[in-house]
Design a protein around this motif. Sequence first.
Motif, PDB file in Angstrom:
ATOM      1  N   ARG A 148      32.989  43.654  42.697  1.00 50.17           N
ATOM      2  CA  ARG A 148      32.808  44.599  41.602  1.00 50.17           C
ATOM      3  C   ARG A 148      32.600  45.988  42.170  1.00 50.17           C
ATOM      4  O   ARG A 148      32.284  46.139  43.362  1.00 50.17           O
TER       5      ARG A 148
ATOM      6  N   VAL B  76      38.478  46.245  35.615  1.00 47.52           N
ATOM      7  CA  VAL B  76      37.355  45.361  35.914  1.00 47.52           C
ATOM      8  C   VAL B  76      37.007  44.601  34.646  1.00 47.52           C
ATOM      9  O   VAL B  76      36.840  45.200  33.576  1.00 47.52           O
TER      10      VAL B  76
ATOM     11  N   LEU C 241      34.266  41.755  33.129  1.00 49.56           N
ATOM     12  CA  LEU C 241      32.971  41.118  33.364  1.00 49.56           C
ATOM     13  C   LEU C 241      32.691  40.126  32.243  1.00 49.56           C
ATOM     14  O   LEU C 241      32.924  40.426  31.064  1.00 49.56           O
TER      15      LEU C 241
ATOM     16  N   SER D 196      33.334  37.980  37.425  1.00 53.94           N
ATOM     17  CA  SER D 196      33.908  39.321  37.541  1.00 53.94           C
ATOM     18  C   SER D 196      35.333  39.166  38.045  1.00 53.94           C
ATOM     19  O   SER D 196      35.597  38.362  38.948  1.00 53.94           O
TER      20      SER D 196
END
Length: 340
Positions: free
Chosen positions: A184, A44, A46, A20
């Motif tokens: 996260r 963000v 991932l 992440s």
Amino acid sequence: NFGFTLTGLYSQIFNQQYMSALRWAPTSNIANYGTLANPVLSEVSLKDGPKFTWRYSIGGTMDWRVAPRDVVSFSASWNAFDATFQEHIVTIRTGAPGVWGPAFTQGGTSGSVVYGPNQRKAFRQTYVVNTKYRHNGPVWKFEANAYTSHSKGLFRDMDYGYFQAVNYTQSGLRIRFDGINETRPDSITAATLDGTPTDIRKIGGRTIGTASTQPVDAFKTDKGVKANISRHIDLFGLPIQVKAGIDARRAIADARQPYRQWTFVGPDGRAGTADDLAGNYDLIDTSNSSVPAPYGYGRWEYPSNHKGYDLFRAHPEYFLHNAAYAIQQNALNSKNITED
């Protein structure tokens, strides 16, 4: 007077790679919102990236004392590395945020979600051969050595029935991060501009963008010979070693990366229209999508690069080849170096 060794190795390794990455503002690239006292989480990323690795090697050495002061040695080795990378990458951007705090970000009207599956197969192989002669006489000492080695590294995708990467994007979203911590947000939600909630874990509403292949052919050869002769002499009572020799080497490296790229235009021949939505086609990786994604976000619909390539083979007219990109990449990524 004679000795030898033989070695061999085989291993198979599986790595379940999770990542992440959080992007905060302000930075040198994003300076128009957020402050040092109250930074804003704006992106963000991932990654769920399983990797399979196989390694093989064999080798041997031999030493033969052909005379009391003379030894001939020989060694050879071969090793190979075979790996498959399959990365499912999702990047969620808020765009210019509306409001934010230490534990949340409420994005404005320019948020987006990008799926970027990345898949390739790598193969590397190296062999080395070395021979040596040593004479260790009472007065004269002599050594001679010759060697050669060759290595190659190959990366492939379409040869195995899949694209290296296909991008899927949905823009014009209001993204919200809640429960932000050091790794996260605990919750990521999204809505369209009219306020309708949308599940970012589903790919149906994403627009198919570009598809690419990134083959790599890299080769390197090293060759060399060297020899030296030496002895000790007494010069005015001082022991001095006199030594002379030659050392010749050549290294040749050749690398080619003929990357290619296509833009998805669908049946109507235009990019970014309704027939370019992923939901119109069978593109879901059902196997990997059946496993919960990392970080507690449940199951995601991961797109399949295999199915994307199957669509390309069935309907090549849906994909517009970028000829200029191919020419540019072939020119920029083609290298040949010889060094003596």
